[in-house]
Design a protein around this motif. Structure first.
Motif, PDB file in Angstrom:
ATOM      1  N   VAL A 140     -11.494   4.608  42.322  1.00  0.00           N
ATOM      2  CA  VAL A 140     -11.836   4.565  43.753  1.00  0.00           C
ATOM      3  C   VAL A 140     -11.410   5.846  44.483  1.00  0.00           C
ATOM      4  CG1 VAL A 140     -11.257   3.422  45.947  1.00  0.00           C
ATOM      5  CG2 VAL A 140     -11.973   2.054  43.981  1.00  0.00           C
ATOM      6  N   ALA A 141     -10.130   6.208  44.365  1.00  0.00           N
ATOM      7  CA  ALA A 141      -9.620   7.338  45.160  1.00  0.00           C
ATOM      8  C   ALA A 141     -10.346   8.635  44.791  1.00  0.00           C
ATOM      9  CB  ALA A 141      -8.125   7.478  44.949  1.00  0.00           C
ATOM     10  N   GLY A 142     -10.476   8.891  43.473  1.00  0.00           N
ATOM     11  CA  GLY A 142     -11.101  10.146  43.018  1.00  0.00           C
ATOM     12  C   GLY A 142     -12.557  10.239  43.451  1.00  0.00           C
ATOM     13  N   THR A 143     -13.276   9.134  43.311  1.00  0.00           N
ATOM     14  CA  THR A 143     -14.705   9.153  43.680  1.00  0.00           C
ATOM     15  C   THR A 143     -14.864   9.365  45.181  1.00  0.00           C
ATOM     16  OG1 THR A 143     -15.021   7.512  41.946  1.00  0.00           O
ATOM     17  CG2 THR A 143     -16.871   7.869  43.431  1.00  0.00           C
ATOM     18  N   ALA A 144     -14.062   8.638  45.949  1.00  0.00           N
ATOM     19  CA  ALA A 144     -14.180   8.757  47.407  1.00  0.00           C
ATOM     20  C   ALA A 144     -13.884  10.185  47.839  1.00  0.00           C
ATOM     21  CB  ALA A 144     -13.221   7.782  48.084  1.00  0.00           C
ATOM     22  N   GLU A 145     -12.854  10.765  47.254  1.00  0.00           N
ATOM     23  CA  GLU A 145     -12.454  12.113  47.665  1.00  0.00           C
ATOM     24  C   GLU A 145     -13.539  13.135  47.304  1.00  0.00           C
ATOM     25  OE1 GLU A 145      -8.449  13.103  46.442  1.00  0.00           O
ATOM     26  OE2 GLU A 145      -9.019  15.239  46.522  1.00  0.00           O
ATOM     27  N   VAL A 151      -4.447  -3.289  61.587  1.00  0.00           N
ATOM     28  CA  VAL A 151      -3.186  -2.851  60.973  1.00  0.00           C
ATOM     29  C   VAL A 151      -3.278  -1.348  60.745  1.00  0.00           C
ATOM     30  CG1 VAL A 151      -1.823  -2.943  58.836  1.00  0.00           C
ATOM     31  CG2 VAL A 151      -2.831  -5.048  59.754  1.00  0.00           C
ATOM     32  N   PHE A 152      -2.228  -0.598  61.076  1.00  0.00           N
ATOM     33  CA  PHE A 152      -2.222   0.835  60.750  1.00  0.00           C
ATOM     34  C   PHE A 152      -1.323   1.101  59.549  1.00  0.00           C
ATOM     35  CE2 PHE A 152      -3.828   1.097  65.048  1.00  0.00           C
ATOM     36  CZ  PHE A 152      -4.802   2.091  64.910  1.00  0.00           C
ATOM     37  N   PHE A 153      -1.813   1.964  58.666  1.00  0.00           N
ATOM     38  CA  PHE A 153      -1.002   2.462  57.556  1.00  0.00           C
ATOM     39  C   PHE A 153      -0.746   3.948  57.790  1.00  0.00           C
ATOM     40  CE2 PHE A 153      -2.958  -1.280  55.701  1.00  0.00           C
ATOM     41  CZ  PHE A 153      -1.904  -1.846  54.993  1.00  0.00           C
ATOM     42  N   HIS A 154       0.255   4.484  57.114  1.00  0.00           N
ATOM     43  CA  HIS A 154       0.553   5.909  57.283  1.00  0.00           C
ATOM     44  C   HIS A 154      -0.559   6.771  56.702  1.00  0.00           C
ATOM     45  CE1 HIS A 154       4.530   5.510  59.001  1.00  0.00           C
ATOM     46  NE2 HIS A 154       4.649   4.443  58.230  1.00  0.00           N
ATOM     47  N   ASN A 155      -1.237   6.263  55.685  1.00  0.00           N
ATOM     48  CA  ASN A 155      -2.369   7.006  55.116  1.00  0.00           C
ATOM     49  C   ASN A 155      -3.265   6.027  54.339  1.00  0.00           C
ATOM     50  OD1 ASN A 155      -1.265   6.702  52.423  1.00  0.00           O
ATOM     51  ND2 ASN A 155       0.240   8.248  53.039  1.00  0.00           N
ATOM     52  N   TRP A 156      -4.430   6.556  53.903  1.00  0.00           N
ATOM     53  CA  TRP A 156      -5.434   5.704  53.255  1.00  0.00           C
ATOM     54  C   TRP A 156      -4.941   5.182  51.916  1.00  0.00           C
ATOM     55  CZ3 TRP A 156     -10.504   6.725  50.289  1.00  0.00           C
ATOM     56  CH2 TRP A 156     -11.392   5.656  50.475  1.00  0.00           C
ATOM     57  N   GLU A 157      -4.160   6.021  51.242  1.00  0.00           N
ATOM     58  CA  GLU A 157      -3.689   5.625  49.907  1.00  0.00           C
ATOM     59  C   GLU A 157      -2.815   4.367  50.007  1.00  0.00           C
ATOM     60  OE1 GLU A 157      -1.430   8.651  47.936  1.00  0.00           O
ATOM     61  OE2 GLU A 157      -1.206   7.389  46.158  1.00  0.00           O
ATOM     62  N   GLN A 158      -1.915   4.376  50.965  1.00  0.00           N
ATOM     63  CA  GLN A 158      -1.055   3.183  51.133  1.00  0.00           C
ATOM     64  C   GLN A 158      -1.889   1.960  51.489  1.00  0.00           C
ATOM     65  OE1 GLN A 158       1.967   4.036  54.065  1.00  0.00           O
ATOM     66  NE2 GLN A 158       3.326   4.989  52.562  1.00  0.00           N
ATOM     67  N   GLY A 159      -2.845   2.169  52.389  1.00  0.00           N
ATOM     68  CA  GLY A 159      -3.702   1.060  52.803  1.00  0.00           C
ATOM     69  C   GLY A 159      -4.529   0.529  51.638  1.00  0.00           C
ATOM     70  N   SER A 160      -5.082   1.448  50.818  1.00  0.00           N
ATOM     71  CA  SER A 160      -5.911   1.025  49.679  1.00  0.00           C
ATOM     72  C   SER A 160      -5.077   0.240  48.670  1.00  0.00           C
ATOM     73  CB  SER A 160      -6.528   2.231  48.967  1.00  0.00           C
ATOM     74  OG  SER A 160      -7.269   2.969  49.874  1.00  0.00           O
ATOM     75  N   ASN A 161      -3.849   0.725  48.449  1.00  0.00           N
ATOM     76  CA  ASN A 161      -2.972  -0.003  47.522  1.00  0.00           C
ATOM     77  C   ASN A 161      -2.675  -1.411  48.053  1.00  0.00           C
ATOM     78  OD1 ASN A 161      -2.858   2.015  45.639  1.00  0.00           O
ATOM     79  ND2 ASN A 161      -1.037   2.974  46.537  1.00  0.00           N
ATOM     80  N   ALA A 162      -2.495  -1.499  49.365  1.00  0.00           N
ATOM     81  CA  ALA A 162      -2.188  -2.817  49.955  1.00  0.00           C
ATOM     82  C   ALA A 162      -3.383  -3.762  49.794  1.00  0.00           C
ATOM     83  CB  ALA A 162      -1.825  -2.655  51.430  1.00  0.00           C
ATOM     84  N   VAL A 163      -4.607  -3.280  50.089  1.00  0.00           N
ATOM     85  CA  VAL A 163      -5.749  -4.209  49.997  1.00  0.00           C
ATOM     86  C   VAL A 163      -6.014  -4.586  48.530  1.00  0.00           C
ATOM     87  CG1 VAL A 163      -6.838  -3.565  52.181  1.00  0.00           C
ATOM     88  CG2 VAL A 163      -7.580  -2.419  50.107  1.00  0.00           C
ATOM     89  N   ARG A 164      -5.755  -3.644  47.632  1.00  0.00           N
ATOM     90  CA  ARG A 164      -5.912  -3.992  46.200  1.00  0.00           C
ATOM     91  C   ARG A 164      -4.941  -5.110  45.837  1.00  0.00           C
ATOM     92  NH1 ARG A 164      -3.125  -2.044  41.966  1.00  0.00           N
ATOM     93  NH2 ARG A 164      -2.498  -0.133  43.038  1.00  0.00           N
ATOM     94  N   GLN A 165      -3.701  -4.960  46.295  1.00  0.00           N
ATOM     95  CA  GLN A 165      -2.700  -5.976  45.944  1.00  0.00           C
ATOM     96  C   GLN A 165      -3.028  -7.329  46.592  1.00  0.00           C
ATOM     97  OE1 GLN A 165       1.231  -4.234  45.891  1.00  0.00           O
ATOM     98  NE2 GLN A 165       2.115  -6.297  46.014  1.00  0.00           N
TER      99      GLN A 165
END
Ligand SMILES: Cc1cc2nc3c(=O)[nH]c(=O)nc-3n(C[C@H](O)[C@H](O)[C@H](O)COP(=O)(O)OP(=O)(O)OC[C@H]3O[C@@H](n4cnc5c(N)ncnc54)[C@H](O)[C@@H]3O)c2cc1C
Length: 547
Positions: free
Chosen positions: A409-414, A273-287
């Motif tokens: 997650v996002a802050g640490t990864a970045e 599956v492609f997402f427009h960016n990692w943030e959208q993808g991360s939100n989707a897998v969290r949900q």
């Protein structure tokens, strides 16, 4: 035959596609083609053994060399340069629990240090002998590899603990069962190693981490035998299995383990599956996770990992075509790839896929079908071979991982990627860094970061803090670069409250960071437990705790 200084079987190679070489040269510079030490040269450096002859112990120099180091980047640098500080004095291959017991007693009586050895796939220095006075015996458990019992009613299988991933699945699949524990090191790692390093498989989301699969077992310790009965659940005080999980060979040798197994799944598929960016993808897998959707794995790559994976795949024409197609439907350079799996009955799998897709679409994701998923499945245990090729092309590659609550997650990864990317800038070297969420949980995720930099030439002055610093050889400088990067990223992980390891364990490389996670009383507890089981300090000294 297993490579002595790299990953996997000697007969298996992973050629670097031509376009991948250009890709890496553009991002980090041309790799230097440097000469590695040969097996013959390295064998010359193996000192004579300090052990007296014993019928169960081999002191053959090549056996000792092949058990001297694992698979961490410092291990690779040592093996490839032939600069190995310490070797075991002997290697034993017990074939029964009784032989394990007798070797333990022999070691205790004669003041020998003992290192249990599973598949030697540790990436944090777990099985490395440390220089010292006492003789060192490595106990290779690979001959303890039998299925001892399968209780089909309870779905419990008892194996000897030196059994490898493929041997487990072969013995279970033939009877219609699976364990479902698939770490990327599956080909070589063993049951005992998984238990004492708290391993996590690629489909742990569905099958559970090794903590969940491990129902009970049998351990030979320096002070006696410990049996851990396989209860489905128990309220009889603290769970002693938790002492063993993560004990890293410090308490004793696991000789048998009883595991929760399942019927072989009727259906399994993996999707891209492609997402427009990692943030959208991360939100989707969290949900997806928090909604309890019954998928079996979720691997959410960031855009750099997505681009790099496609660049290194060797499928140039296909990748170009896909890129054009994705751009045409509005997916730019920030696009991020999710691979997710469904496993179970056809009905369960269909329901999980549909529920996941609903959430994916709500986050702008584009389902591409099973082609990417099939590629992922085909290469899931093959991709570590690329590390051999990259090394030979002049690049050092390492990975690090943590688990942390979703809010971090996002802050640490970045931040961790930033310090790695910029970590060698002062010497004019670039680092390629990318990440994915490898395991997701209700409350957080594991961030898995890969970084690649150029090996150093010989001799190098690049990281000299001052002109009075001594010159480093190429391998010393390559190691120094690793130390700088590893430390910077580890500090970021700790500062954000992440664990120093989600799945690789502590070993030597993470030992200095453990106190930050366990606290003084926690460290004292661990020390006391180790000293209780191992009063003479003979079991795998220096790993997990520096005692
Ligand atoms: C390419 C690659 C990919 C990897 N992917 C994953 C992954 O996806 N998930 C993951 O969890 N890990 C992964 N790892 C890390 C590694 O494979 C795991 O830590 C694994 O659990 C180690 O198992 P082993 O049998 O090789 O143990 P070893 O490396 O031989 O030993 C590890 C530790 O376990 C102890 N030990 C081994 N057997 C016993 C025993 N029977 N009794 C007591 N102590 C014992 C050793 O003394 C040592 O302290 C990967 C490593 C590599 C190189």
């Amino acid at each position: 035959m297993k490579r002595w200084n790299g990953w996997g079987d000697e007969a298996t190679t992973y050629p670097l596609p031509g376009s991948a070489a250009h890709y890496l040269a553009d991002l980090v510079g041309e790799g230097l083609h440097l000469q590695d030490a040969t097996l013959e040269q390295t064998l010359q450096a193996v000192p004579s053994s300090c052990l007296a002859p014993h019928p169960l112990i081999s002191t053959d120099p090549e056996e000792r060399l092949r058990h001297a180091r694992g698979q961490s980047l410092p291990d690779w640098i040592a093996l490839r340069s032939g600069q190995i500080r310490a070797f075991p004095d002997g290697v034993a291959y017990p074939v029964s629990g009784e032989e394990v017991r007798s070797l333990l007693e022999y070691a205790r009586k004669t003041n020998i240090k003992l290192i249990p050895f599973g598949g030697g796939t540790s990436v944090v220095g777990h099985i490395n002998p440390l220089p010292g006075e006492a003789p060192i015996l490595t106990m290779d458990l690979s001959r303890l590899n039998r299925l001892l019992a399968l209780d089909e009613t309870s779905q419990l299988a008892t194996f000897e603990a030196g059994v490898s991933g493929p041997e487990i699945e072969k013995q279970l699949n033939g009877r219609g069962y699976t364990l479902g524990h698939f770490p990327q090191s599956f080909e070589l790692s063993t049951l005992g190693g998984w238990i004492v390093t708290r391993s996590s498989g690629q489909q742990s989301y569905h099958y559970g981490r090794i903590e969940a699969l491990f129902a009970g077992g049998h351990v030979e310790t320096p002070i006696g035998t410990m049996d851990l009965p396989a209860h489905p659940a128990s309220a009889a005080g603290p769970d002693l299995k938790q002492l063993l999980l993560g004990s890293e060979g410090r308490l004793g040798v696991v000789t048998r383990a009883t595991l929760r197994v399942r019927r072989f799944p009727e259906f399994e598929a993996f999707y891209g599956v492609f997402f427009h960016n990692w943030e959208q993808g991360s939100n989707a897998v969290r949900q997806i996770t928090q909604a309890g959707v019954g998928v079996s794995m979720l691997r959410m790559s960031n855009s750099m990992e997505t681009t790099t994976t496609l660049a290194l795949s060797g499928q140039d024409a296909l990748v170009k075509l896909a890129g054009r197609g994705l751009r045409a439907v509005g997916f730019g350079n920030e696009r991020a790839l999710l691979v997710f799996g469904v496993t179970g009955t056809r009905r369960q799998a269909t329901q999980a896929r549909l529920e996941a897709l609903e959430i994916i679409r709500a986050h702008g994701g584009l389902m591409t079908g099973t082609a990417i998923g099939k590629m992922w499945k085909k290469s899931r245990f093959y991709s570590p071979y690329l590390r051999n090729t990259l090394w030979e092309a002049g690049y050092a590659l390492d990975t690090l991982e943590t688990a942390i609550p979703w809010s971090e997650v996002a802050g640490t990864a970045e931040e961790a990627q930033k310090v790695l990317r910029e970590g060698l800038a002062n010497i004019g070297e670039r680092v390629l860094v990318f990440a994915h969420l490898s395991h997701v949980y209700h409350d957080g995720a594991s961030i898995y970061i890969t970084y690649l930099y150029r090996r150093a030439n010989d001799p190098s002055t690049s990281l000299r803090a001052s002109p009075s610093d001594s010159l480093r050889t190429g391998p010393e400088e390559t190691l120094r670069r690793w130390q700088v990067l590893k430390e910077a990223a580890s500090r970021v992980i700790l500062a954000h409250g992440g664990t120093i390891s989600h799945q690789h364990g502590v070993g030597l490389d993470h030992a200095q960071y453990l106190a930050a996670e366990k606290g003084p009383l926690g460290m004292q507890t661990l020390k006391s437990v180790i000293r209780l089981f191992d009063p003479d300090g003979m079991m795998n000294p220096g790993k997990l705790l520096a005692i």
